[in-house]
Design a protein around this motif. Structure first.
Motif, mmCIF file in Angstrom:
data_model
loop_
_atom_site.group_PDB
_atom_site.id
_atom_site.type_symbol
_atom_site.label_atom_id
_atom_site.label_comp_id
_atom_site.label_asym_id
_atom_site.label_seq_id
_atom_site.Cartn_x
_atom_site.Cartn_y
_atom_site.Cartn_z
ATOM 1 N N VAL A 1 -6.395 0.774 -2.834
ATOM 2 C CA VAL A 1 -5.149 1.542 -2.996
ATOM 3 C C VAL A 1 -4.661 1.416 -4.444
ATOM 4 O O VAL A 1 -4.223 2.394 -5.067
ATOM 5 C CB VAL A 1 -4.068 1.049 -2.004
ATOM 6 N N CYS B 1 -6.760 3.699 -6.599
ATOM 7 C CA CYS B 1 -6.399 5.117 -6.437
ATOM 8 C C CYS B 1 -5.085 5.417 -7.150
ATOM 9 O O CYS B 1 -4.930 6.461 -7.787
ATOM 10 C CB CYS B 1 -6.254 5.471 -4.962
ATOM 11 N N THR B 2 -4.104 4.519 -7.008
ATOM 12 C CA THR B 2 -2.790 4.741 -7.628
ATOM 13 C C THR B 2 -2.940 4.794 -9.142
ATOM 14 O O THR B 2 -2.397 5.680 -9.807
ATOM 15 C CB THR B 2 -1.812 3.618 -7.215
ATOM 16 N N TRP C 1 1.429 4.088 -2.993
ATOM 17 C CA TRP C 1 1.211 5.530 -2.785
ATOM 18 C C TRP C 1 2.391 6.321 -3.347
ATOM 19 O O TRP C 1 2.222 7.341 -4.016
ATOM 20 C CB TRP C 1 1.029 5.817 -1.291
ATOM 21 N N SER D 1 0.843 -1.209 0.000
ATOM 22 C CA SER D 1 0.000 0.000 0.000
ATOM 23 C C SER D 1 0.870 1.247 0.000
ATOM 24 O O SER D 1 0.628 2.197 -0.763
ATOM 25 C CB SER D 1 -0.898 0.023 1.239
ATOM 26 N N CYS D 2 1.880 1.253 0.857
ATOM 27 C CA CYS D 2 2.748 2.431 0.980
ATOM 28 C C CYS D 2 3.550 2.632 -0.310
ATOM 29 O O CYS D 2 3.687 3.752 -0.811
ATOM 30 C CB CYS D 2 3.673 2.239 2.177
ATOM 31 N N ARG E 1 -14.751 3.442 -2.705
ATOM 32 C CA ARG E 1 -13.506 4.066 -3.194
ATOM 33 C C ARG E 1 -13.270 3.681 -4.649
ATOM 34 O O ARG E 1 -12.903 4.515 -5.479
ATOM 35 C CB ARG E 1 -12.369 3.541 -2.303
ATOM 36 N N SER F 1 -14.102 0.049 0.673
ATOM 37 C CA SER F 1 -13.272 -0.218 -0.506
ATOM 38 C C SER F 1 -14.132 -0.146 -1.767
ATOM 39 O O SER F 1 -13.695 0.360 -2.809
ATOM 40 C CB SER F 1 -12.619 -1.599 -0.393
ATOM 41 N N CYS G 1 -2.995 15.589 -1.883
ATOM 42 C CA CYS G 1 -2.436 14.437 -1.131
ATOM 43 C C CYS G 1 -1.006 14.734 -0.730
ATOM 44 O O CYS G 1 -0.609 14.562 0.412
ATOM 45 C CB CYS G 1 -2.456 13.171 -1.982
ATOM 46 N N LEU H 1 -6.285 -3.120 -0.094
ATOM 47 C CA LEU H 1 -5.171 -3.011 -1.046
ATOM 48 C C LEU H 1 -5.728 -2.772 -2.452
ATOM 49 O O LEU H 1 -5.180 -1.983 -3.230
ATOM 50 C CB LEU H 1 -4.334 -4.297 -1.016
#
Length: 948
Positions: free
Chosen positions: A560, A563-564, A455, A451-452, A616, A613, A639, A557
């Motif tokens: 995420v 979004c990415t 981002w 996830s990180c 999103r 989720s 962000c 996840l």
């Protein structure tokens, strides 16, 4: 009246021996039975029995025995029996003993003489000792060192008796002569101890005349010399310089104990840079030469103390301290890193980081079970170096990125958080970090790390090539669409569930699609990798991580990923001139999102997608179908801005803490200053001069007078009895780390003498009384100070209660005055501490004791209530100030503290404002031990009301 006791023996209360059985055994001729009977008699006497009938039996049947064990036990028996009557006069039957002791002191056997001399050290009755003095003195000349060393101790204890100086007027002179001629190390040490205790000037004189030979004396004598130096320097500071030279000469002694004591003595006596440097060098030497982990930990504690008081000198020792990392013990490594991180300067940072990098590489090869944890500690250390000194980041960031796929999730998480911070604070490294991250992304195994990393990819892929390879990498890690085939949905829900859970576990081994039992995964998409030839390991790995995590049902996840991909498409629209390419990429991304939504709503997985989720992902799909400028700005700029704000907040907090530490003033502006240039320098060595200068500096900066505030002292005085009681008592309570000292003042308010007055205390909780207080006689209207020590073994609220018992001359029974209870406050034992959010969450999950306190307060502001709780619990708020700003009717914050026993206390405050303006919610306390959770809960319940 309590008797003094000089020996302690464990006593099993099971079946106490009977006096007549003991008597029979003593009268027999069987030696082992006699030994056993003597032991039983001693046990009974130590436990308060009086056995008057045994004395004559022992004199008749035990005294004449030649057996050494029996003779030794006889001396122990004589040590503990009452030798005086109620008036304090020696009992007439002790004359029998006296003759026996004289014979023992002239006995041909060395052991009997030695133990008898040792017995005399514990004898306080002058009438018994006086006739034995000539025999004791004759033993000072004996050829055997065992007898000489005990004879010296006997002379010392006789000389220390109230009338000792009349009994042995020339003892110090005699012992000084013996000291000069003595060769045996132990006897020499005892002789020096005798002079140290009874005639200090002679001891000092001997030391100063034989100063050149001090390094060659034995370890025992050198330790006493250091004791003497400490005592002399405390009373006579002017003489300090010459003694410091002696200590420095002893630093080359072969004994580790001596050099450790020397270093400690140097630090306590002097602040001269030369002396401190010598002490620090000694500690570093011990750190490497000693194999015992406890010794290493103690030495690291000493170095830590030096670090806080003499940082500039310790900075030069940083590489020596770092060598302690070679120890495999994690506690030693953790302590070493803590010390080193405070000593980093621009001058030494490169060297330190190089060493830490080498250590990180070592953790890859070794097979130690704690390697993961150690690697995490190293990564955190490198992180803090790189934040303080950004120029070193470039040398470490690429090495650390190899650990993104680490099997230890915590250290992989630390790496990705480090990378996230560095890529923002070091714009020069952005391109190389992004490229490296995209290359190694497929190795990441943990959802949180993924996830990180996603981002970072979404925020920092800026150029056309970066955006395109970002999208390609994510698509590759998701594998081919769809995630499941329609035929599977009906029949294979269970097998696929089972297989997928296993897949996610085995994915970090060679071939991700082979299950633990040797069969293949049943998903059609996964089967492609399963049947691919075993040689293409990379191919089978690359189709893995995001897909296998999604197939375990991790839809956070998935959100995420969505979004990415959305951010990357929005950025692609800015940097890709060809509209066709943008549309193509956009449809591919939409297909991925729709597939994820389908997977979430199908029955293939055991759990459907969660609502958050789902919302999103749907938002991302809507956004790509219809993009407005306002929304684009939020996704591409806001962000990053909030992340930058978070980093600046963190920096601001750290700098404020440093400023707060720096502002503590040590001295008053009108304090006297002594100018050392005006000092006479005659006959002073460089070291002595340095020491004088440092002392003056300390005096000027107020470091010598570290007195507690007097007002604070008054707060700790507790009244124990009423003003109208015949005896008034109050206690001053001092709390040290592991013990509590009660200083009780007792005042006799009557016109009568109080006899056998005793302060009786009892404790509740984890408190133990160290000694039983004595009896006193208190004259009319006079006062007495009584000290009581109480040991503390854990952070629990304890209670001390007790009473004062006394007799008066005209009343037969004893009078009792009950005392007020003393409550020991948990606040004395816990202090605010800091830990990372991740560590807090880990502990929160692990700790089994929880105490939940409902909020009940008159305070109306959420922030005000939180501040009140922080103040009354003495804890540190881990939640950033910026997160607590503003008014929204809700507040959640984490507080943390550590006790002196190393226990952690975690508190979570969750409150909301009701419509009537009152606060409601819960305060939850978690800890490893029940004591802290309960005590803190009681404290909060007591204090939370607020108001008056």
């Amino acid at each position: 009246m309590e008797k003094s006791c000089s020996l302690l023996i464990h006593f099993d209360k099971g079946t106490p021996a009977l006096a007549n059985e003991i008597k029979e055994a003593l009268e027999g001729n069987d030696v082992p039975a006699k030994v056993d009977a003597m032991k039983k008699a001693i046990m009974l006497l130590l436990n308060g029995e009086t056995l008057p009938q045994l004395f004559i039996t022992i004199v008749r049947y035990v005294l004449p025995s030649e057996d050494h064990t029996i003779q030794k036990l006889l001396l122990l028996y004589l040590e503990i029996i009452d030798k005086t009557d109620s008036q304090g006069r020696v009992l007439p039957e002790m004359i029998l003993i006296c003759q026996n002791l004289r014979n023992n002191l002239q006995h041909p056997n060395e052991y009997i003489r030695g133990v008898t001399l040792r017995f005399l050290c514990r004898l306080n009755e002058v009438e018994i000792i006086e006739p034995l003095i000539p025999s004791v003195l004759s033993n000072l000349e004996h050829r055997h060192p065992f007898i000489r060393r005990n004879a010296i101790l006997a002379v010392m204890s006789i000389y220390k008796l109230p009338q000792g100086e009349q009994l042995l007027a020339d003892a110090p002179e005699m012992i000084e002569k013996i000291l000069s001629a003595e060769q045996d190390q132990s006897s020499k040490r005892n002789a020096f101890v005798m002079l140290f205790n009874c005639a200090q000037d002679r001891a000092v004189n001997y030391l100063l005349t034989h100063v050149d030979r001090a390094p060659d004396w034995g370890e025992l004598l050198q330790m006493v010399v250091l004791d003497l130096i400490r005592k002399v320097c405390r009373t006579n500071k002017a003489e300090k310089g010459k003694y410091i030279k002696i200590i420095i000469s002893l630093l080359n002694a072969p004994s580790a104990a001596v050099i450790y004591e020397c270093a400690g003595t140097l630090v306590s006596l002097s602040s001269a840079p030369t002396a401190i440097r010598a002490a620090a060098n000694t500690y570093c030497q011990l750190l490497l030469s000693q194999s015992d982990n406890n010794v290493k930990l103690i030495v690291l504690d000493r170095l830590n103390e030096l670090k806080s008081s003499h940082k500039d000198i310790m900075v030069d020792m940083i590489m020596d301290v770092l060598r302690a990392l070679s120890s495999p013990n994690l506690d030693i490594r953790r302590k070493t890193l803590d010390i080193v991180l405070d000593l980093i300067t621009p001058r030494n940072v490169n060297e330190v980081v190089l060493t830490l990098k080498k250590e990180v590489v070592k953790t890859q090869s070794g097979e130690l079970e704690k390697n993961g944890e150690y690697r995490q500690m190293l990564i955190q250390a490198i992180h803090s170096c790189a934040i303080k000194f950004p120029e070193v980041a470039s040398t470490v960031v690429h090495l650390l990125m190899d650990f993104l796929g680490d099997s230890t999730v915590a250290s992989a998480m630390d790496v990705v958080v480090f990378v996230r911070e560095i890529i923002e604070t070091n714009p020069k490294l952005r391109v190389s970090i992004v490229t490296r991250l995209l290359d190694t992304f497929y190795q990441i195994r943990a959802a949180r790390v993924c996830s990180c990393a996603l981002w970072i990819i979404g925020e920092y892929c800026l150029s056309l090539s970066e955006v395109e390879s970002g999208i390609a990498t994510i698509k590759q890690c998701l594998g081919d669409l769809p995630f499941y085939s329609a035929s599977e949905e009906g029949e294979a829900a269970d097998p696929s569930k089972k297989s997928q859970q296993v897949t996610s576990i085995t994915v970090s081994s060679r071939r991700p699609a082979i299950l633990a039992d040797g069969t293949y995964a049943t998903q059609s998409a996964a089967s492609e990798t399963a049947f691919s030839p075993p040689t293409v390991v990379q191919g089978s790995l690359t189709t893995g991580n995001l897909r296998s995590l999604l197939l375990t049902g991790d839809f956070f996840l998935g959100a995420v990923v969505a979004c990415t991909l959305t951010k990357l498409i929005l950025r692609l629209e800015e940097v890709q001139p060809s509209k066709i390419e943008v549309n193509k990429a956009s449809t591919n991304v939409l297909l991925i999102m729709v597939s994820m939504l389908q997977l979430g709503q199908s029955s293939v997985l055991p759990h459907p997608i969660d609502n958050d989720s789902y919302d999103r992902m749907v938002l991302c799909i809507r956004l790509l179908c219809n993009t407005g400028d306002e929304v684009r700005k939020i996704w591409l700029k806001s962000c990053r801005e909030s992340f930058v704000k978070m980093l600046s907040d963190k920096q601001l907090r750290e700098t404020e803490e440093i400023k707060a530490k720096a502002q503590i003033s040590h001295s008053q502006p009108d304090d006297l200053i002594d100018f050392y240039h005006l000092k006479s320098r005659r006959g002073m060595s460089q070291l002595e001069l340095e020491d004088e200068v440092q002392d003056d500096l300390k005096r000027a900066t107020g470091e010598f007078i570290k007195d507690g505030h007097d007002t604070n002292k008054l707060n700790r005085i507790l009244q124990l009895t009423g003003f109208s009681d015949p005896v008034y008592a109050e206690a001053y309570v001092t709390v040290h780390h592991y013990d509590i000292v009660l200083d009780v003042t007792i005042i006799n308010r009557t016109k009568e003498t109080l006899q056998n007055l005793c302060l009786e205390l009892a404790t509740m909780g984890d408190l133990k009384l160290v000694e039983r207080p004595q009896n006193y006689t208190l004259a009319p209207e006079s006062s007495k100070q009584i000290k009581a020590n109480i040991k503390v073994s854990s952070t629990e609220t304890g209670v001390i209660f007790g009473n004062i018992v006394y007799e008066t001359s005209n009343v037969l029974e004893r009078t009792v005055v009950v005392l007020n209870d003393i409550h020991i406050d948990i606040m004395d034992y816990i202090s605010p501490a800091v830990c990372s959010a991740a560590a807090f969450r880990t502990m929160w999950a692990e700790f089994e004791w929880e105490n939940k306190v409902a909020v009940n307060t008159v305070i109306e502001g959420e922030k005000e209530f939180l501040d009140h709780i922080i103040k009354s619990t003495n804890m540190k708020c881990l939640t950033a100030q910026s997160a607590l700003e503003g008014e929204c009717g809700f507040l959640a914050a984490n507080l943390y503290a550590k006790s002196v026993f190393g226990e952690d206390a975690l508190v979570n405050v969750s409150i909301e404002k009701q419509t009537d303006g009152k606060l409601s919610g819960y305060i939850r306390i978690r800890s490893k031990t029940q004591g802290i959770a309960l005590s803190l809960g009681d404290k909060i319940t007591l204090k939370q009301k607020g108001g008056s």
